[in-house]
Design a protein around this motif. Sequence first.
Motif, short mmCIF file in Angstrom:
data_model
loop_
_atom_site.label_atom_id
_atom_site.label_comp_id
_atom_site.label_asym_id
_atom_site.label_seq_id
_atom_site.Cartn_x
_atom_site.Cartn_y
_atom_site.Cartn_z
N ILE A 1 3.27 -1.09 -8.71
CA ILE A 1 4.25 -0.45 -7.83
C ILE A 1 4.90 0.72 -8.58
N TYR A 2 4.92 1.88 -7.95
CA TYR A 2 5.50 3.05 -8.61
C TYR A 2 6.98 3.22 -8.34
N LYS B 1 0.82 -1.22 0.00
CA LYS B 1 0.00 0.00 0.00
C LYS B 1 0.85 1.27 0.00
N ASP B 2 2.00 1.21 0.68
CA ASP B 2 2.89 2.38 0.73
C ASP B 2 3.62 2.62 -0.59
N ASN B 3 3.70 1.60 -1.44
CA ASN B 3 4.50 1.70 -2.66
C ASN B 3 3.72 1.49 -3.95
N ALA B 4 2.43 1.29 -3.86
CA ALA B 4 1.63 1.01 -5.05
C ALA B 4 0.66 2.16 -5.32
N ASN B 5 0.28 2.27 -6.58
CA ASN B 5 -0.81 3.18 -6.93
C ASN B 5 -2.09 2.56 -6.40
N LEU B 6 -2.94 3.41 -5.81
CA LEU B 6 -4.16 2.94 -5.15
C LEU B 6 -5.40 3.36 -5.93
N GLY C 1 -8.67 3.04 -1.83
CA GLY C 1 -7.42 2.90 -1.10
C GLY C 1 -6.77 1.54 -1.20
N ASN C 2 -7.24 0.74 -2.16
CA ASN C 2 -6.67 -0.59 -2.37
C ASN C 2 -5.63 -0.54 -3.48
N PRO C 3 -4.57 -1.34 -3.36
CA PRO C 3 -3.54 -1.35 -4.40
C PRO C 3 -4.13 -1.80 -5.75
N ILE C 4 -3.73 -1.11 -6.79
CA ILE C 4 -4.17 -1.46 -8.14
C ILE C 4 -3.33 -2.63 -8.64
N GLU C 5 -3.99 -3.61 -9.26
CA GLU C 5 -3.29 -4.76 -9.83
C GLU C 5 -3.36 -4.69 -11.35
#
Length: 138
Positions: A73-74, A53-58, A62-66
């Motif tokens: 991950i950005y 969550k700290d390193n992914a586009n959400l 607020g959930n990480p995009i897959e």
Amino acid sequence: MKVEIKNLYLKPAIDFLFNLELERKQSRHRTKFIKQMNERLKEVGEERMEIVKDNANLDEEGNPIEKDGEYDIYDKQKFDKEIKELFDESLVIEGGDNQQMLETVSKVLKEDKSKLKGTKAAVRDYLCDQFQIDKEGE
């Protein structure tokens, strides 16, 4: 006795020990040991998701995009470093209430005569190293 299991090895160690055919005391102590590793594995999973969550586009929730089954991950370099640090941390189990359990699991590993190869053999070797079986001259 003190045993350290790296987070990276928790799941393979659980699987290896779970599949050993044991009875009575050995089975109970193996189950107690696995329970402690499972608790830590759950924590590692939660911490891993926080790193994601700290390193992914959400998304809007607020959930990480897959994308294609992987998180978007950005900053891959930072993400990989944080995940490596997490997996390099260890679960430490020391004597006290755990002494008999550790001694029993150590004895199980010493007496295990099964012929293994590949991942199973590597996991057993890792566990033997952590229990310092070869260092005891056995």
